[in-house]
Design a protein around this motif. Structure first.
Motif, PDB file in Angstrom:
ATOM      1  N   CYS A 122      16.632  -0.140   7.409  1.00 53.02           N
ATOM      2  CA  CYS A 122      16.050  -0.411   6.918  1.00 53.02           C
ATOM      3  C   CYS A 122      16.425  -1.726   5.980  1.00 53.02           C
ATOM      4  N   PRO A 123      16.316  -2.909   5.545  1.00 50.55           N
ATOM      5  CA  PRO A 123      17.169  -3.600   4.984  1.00 50.55           C
ATOM      6  C   PRO A 123      16.771  -4.066   3.370  1.00 50.55           C
ATOM      7  N   ALA A 124      15.349  -3.234   2.743  1.00 52.18           N
ATOM      8  CA  ALA A 124      15.309  -3.344   1.239  1.00 52.18           C
ATOM      9  C   ALA A 124      15.077  -2.354   1.177  1.00 52.18           C
ATOM     10  N   MET A 125      15.602  -1.504   0.411  1.00 47.65           N
ATOM     11  CA  MET A 125      15.771  -0.404  -0.591  1.00 47.65           C
ATOM     12  C   MET A 125      16.148  -0.595  -1.664  1.00 47.65           C
ATOM     13  N   LEU A 126      15.398   0.315  -2.320  1.00 47.28           N
ATOM     14  CA  LEU A 126      15.313   0.196  -3.518  1.00 47.28           C
ATOM     15  C   LEU A 126      15.660   1.832  -3.811  1.00 47.28           C
ATOM     16  N   VAL A 127      17.046   2.327  -4.167  1.00 48.89           N
ATOM     17  CA  VAL A 127      17.858   3.204  -4.322  1.00 48.89           C
ATOM     18  C   VAL A 127      17.832   4.005  -5.327  1.00 48.89           C
TER      19      VAL A 127
ATOM     20  N   PHE B  75      19.855  -0.189   4.549  1.00 50.27           N
ATOM     21  CA  PHE B  75      20.664   1.106   5.297  1.00 50.27           C
ATOM     22  C   PHE B  75      20.928   0.591   6.966  1.00 50.27           C
ATOM     23  N   THR B  76      21.950   0.611   7.104  1.00 47.33           N
ATOM     24  CA  THR B  76      22.150  -0.142   8.205  1.00 47.33           C
ATOM     25  C   THR B  76      21.598   0.577   9.584  1.00 47.33           C
ATOM     26  N   ALA B  77      21.618   0.708  10.921  1.00 45.70           N
ATOM     27  CA  ALA B  77      21.491   1.400  11.448  1.00 45.70           C
ATOM     28  C   ALA B  77      22.205   2.066  12.092  1.00 45.70           C
ATOM     29  N   TYR B  78      23.082   2.082  11.760  1.00 43.30           N
ATOM     30  CA  TYR B  78      24.198   3.493  12.158  1.00 43.30           C
ATOM     31  C   TYR B  78      24.005   4.789  11.052  1.00 43.30           C
TER      32      TYR B  78
END
Length: 540
Positions: A280-285, A437-440
């Motif tokens: 998930c390359p673009a997260m607003l957390v 959020f990375t693949a792992y």
């Protein structure tokens, strides 16, 4: 609605990018591409020490020297790297080190190294690798074969996702690390690895990391040397690719940003490839435990106030789409569709009212105080800064004030993750942040980023027994059907509580020289993976 300021910045970038393509950038890259027996890779990863346990270096080295146990394809299939694997019940997993595997100092890699590495890393995180208590240990027990090549790891319960972990787990040599504290491990020690290449040199001033063939590896890779060029800016790196000075560009779990794709598509000698993405390359957390976003209504208000079409237009590829309210992508194992995010200012206003806010002179106010928060973003990631600018512009038009906290990587990590916040004696302190959020990191559908109890991530600071139970059920699922059922509940939980928002959903787009053929793309490490050194060919 287009942002006029960012339109101006985009136009300015195009002028700068064109200029950079036309002239040499710096001496280290002023060359006519690499030789047929060398691969040159461009990266903007911040690497200051080329040793084991430096995160950015570990991610890079996982594709050349710090080889994981298994590989995961973009289709979600697993294959052996360091070790073959088998299980009959999902509880007992046997890993057998490939015959002839050696460390770069010539010592044999054994199953003892696997056990040692599990114990070493668990101790680093204050846990036990093996023990009777599932809450305190990862495995119940292990058994080593007589020849020392195989180990059977016994889980506390069946784990259908065990291979996901091993696709990112890198073994360390027991004969180097045993009996030494972290302070006693020298750089030479930390560079003993077991991939097809070994580290030859790291020149920080020149921005170059050079790997040469590990003569002890099972097979000889197709290229004698792999050189990574460290770039301080994406513009310079992509310009170098267009000029033919790089064979491909790479950053862990990151594709080519949309702002560079048009220029790359038009460039002679550059090929773009799109693959399904689990990251998930673009997260607003949001920080769900304190501050403005401890109130769920504020989180929902923001989710309805954002313009997702704008994020797709400016940052997405032709394959991008508006995400679900639950952020995992369809490429994730156990994906469940939830409602799509939508822009609905009336619903956003309803949630502001439910939280006790009234709008005055264009600003949302509560008890005389405006709705306002600080948005933390890593200055070293220009695309993330762009996301942050869009969030600020859109929310301030809606009536929520946003202050951008654009900080260096170390400060960002200290504010957004439990591990680094703990190192500074504090806790996650951001109110909200832009993250990737990375693949792992998506191996548990992002739970590690959301769960406030996670020892390393936990940025969203959710402390909820329901979430804990769901994540435990996913981890202990004995069948794929059981895992998918728990994963569905997790995504329903995300949709119902909105602890974080995906600003867009996209495929990963990779860029490489058109002189390269037969590329292998890994589901975890993209173009930078072990198999690629044997399949890839260079046409001159």
């Amino acid at each position: 609605m287009k942002n006029k300021v960012l339109k101006g910045l985009t136009a300015a970038f195009c002028v700068l990018f064109t200029a950079l393509v036309m002239v040499p950038v710096f001496a280290a890259c002023n060359r006519e591409g690499s030789a047929a027996d060398e691969i040159v890779v461009g990266t903007t990863s911040e690497i200051t020490r080329a040793v084991r346990d430096e995160y950015n270096f570990d991610m890079l080295a996982s594709g050349v020297s710090e080889m994981p146990l298994v590989a995961k394809s973009t289709d979600g299939e697993f294959s052996p790297l360091l070790a073959s694997f088998s299980t009959e019940d999902g509880v007992s997993w046997t890993y057998t080190v490939e015959d002839g595997m050696k460390w770069s100092d010539g010592k044999d890699v054994t199953a003892h190294d696997i056990v040692f590495s599990l114990e070493y890393e668990a101790a680093e995180e204050g846990r036990e690798a093996f023990g009777d208590d599932p809450a305190e240990s990862d495995y119940a027990s292990y058994t080593l074969s007589e020849d020392g090549r195989s180990v059977t790891l016994v889980r506390h319960s069946a784990d259908v996702k065990a291979l996901e972990e091993m696709a990112g787990f890198r073994v360390r040599p027991e004969h180097i690390y045993a009996g030494k504290s972290a302070d006693e491990i020298t750089e030479a020690d930390a560079r003993v690895t077991c991939g097809p290449y070994k580290l030859e040199s790291f020149d920080k001033a020149a921005g170059a990391i050079v790997f040469t063939v590990n003569e002890y590896y099972l097979e000889t890779p197709a290229f004698k040397k792999v050189t990574y060029r460290l770039f301080g800016s994406e513009e310079v790196m992509y310009a170098a690719l267009i000029r033919g000075e790089l064979d491909y560009v790479w950053n862990y779990s990151t594709g080519v940003p949309a702002s560079y794709r048009a220029a790359l598509e038009k460039a002679d000698g550059v090929t773009l490839e799109s693959v399904p993405s689990v990251n998930c390359p673009a997260m607003l957390v949001f920080n769900n435990s304190k501050g403005l976003f401890a109130d769920k209504d504020l989180r929902f208000a923001v989710s309805y106030a954002l313009d997702y079409s704008a994020f797709r237009e400016y940052f997405g590829s032709a394959y991008s789409e508006t995400p679900d309210r639950s952020f995992p992508s369809p490429a994730c194992t156990g994906y469940k569709s939830t409602e799509k995010l939508v822009t609905d200012l009336e619903k956003a206003a309803e949630h502001m009212h439910a939280a006790g806010y009234e709008k005055r002179d264009g600003k949302w106010m509560k008890e005389g105080a405006p709705a306002a928060f600080t948005l933390t973003v890593n200055a070293g990631k220009p695309t993330h800064v762009g996301y942050a600018e869009f969030v600020k512009t859109q929310l301030e038009k809606f009536g929520i004030s946003v202050t951008l906290d654009t900080v260096d990587a170390a400060t960002y990590n200290a504010k957004t993750s439990n591990k680094y916040a703990g190192e500074s004696g504090g806790r996650v302190s951001m109110e909200a942040a832009i993250m990737g959020f990375t693949a792992y990191g998506m191996s548990d559908l992002g739970g590690m980023y959301i769960d406030g109890n996670h020892p390393v991530q936990g940025g969203a600071q959710v402390f909820d027994e329901e979430l804990t139970t769901i994540l435990s059920d996913m981890e202990s699922a004995e069948t794929l059907a059981g895992y998918e059922e728990a994963a569905g509940r997790l995504q329903d939980y995300y949709a119902a509580t909105t602890p974080a928002i995906a600003l867009l959903r996209d495929s990963l787009v990779y860029a490489h020289s058109s002189s390269l053929t037969d590329m292998t793309v890994d589901g975890t490490f993209g173009l930078n993976n072990v198999a690629n050194w044997f399949s890839m060919k260079k046409i001159k």
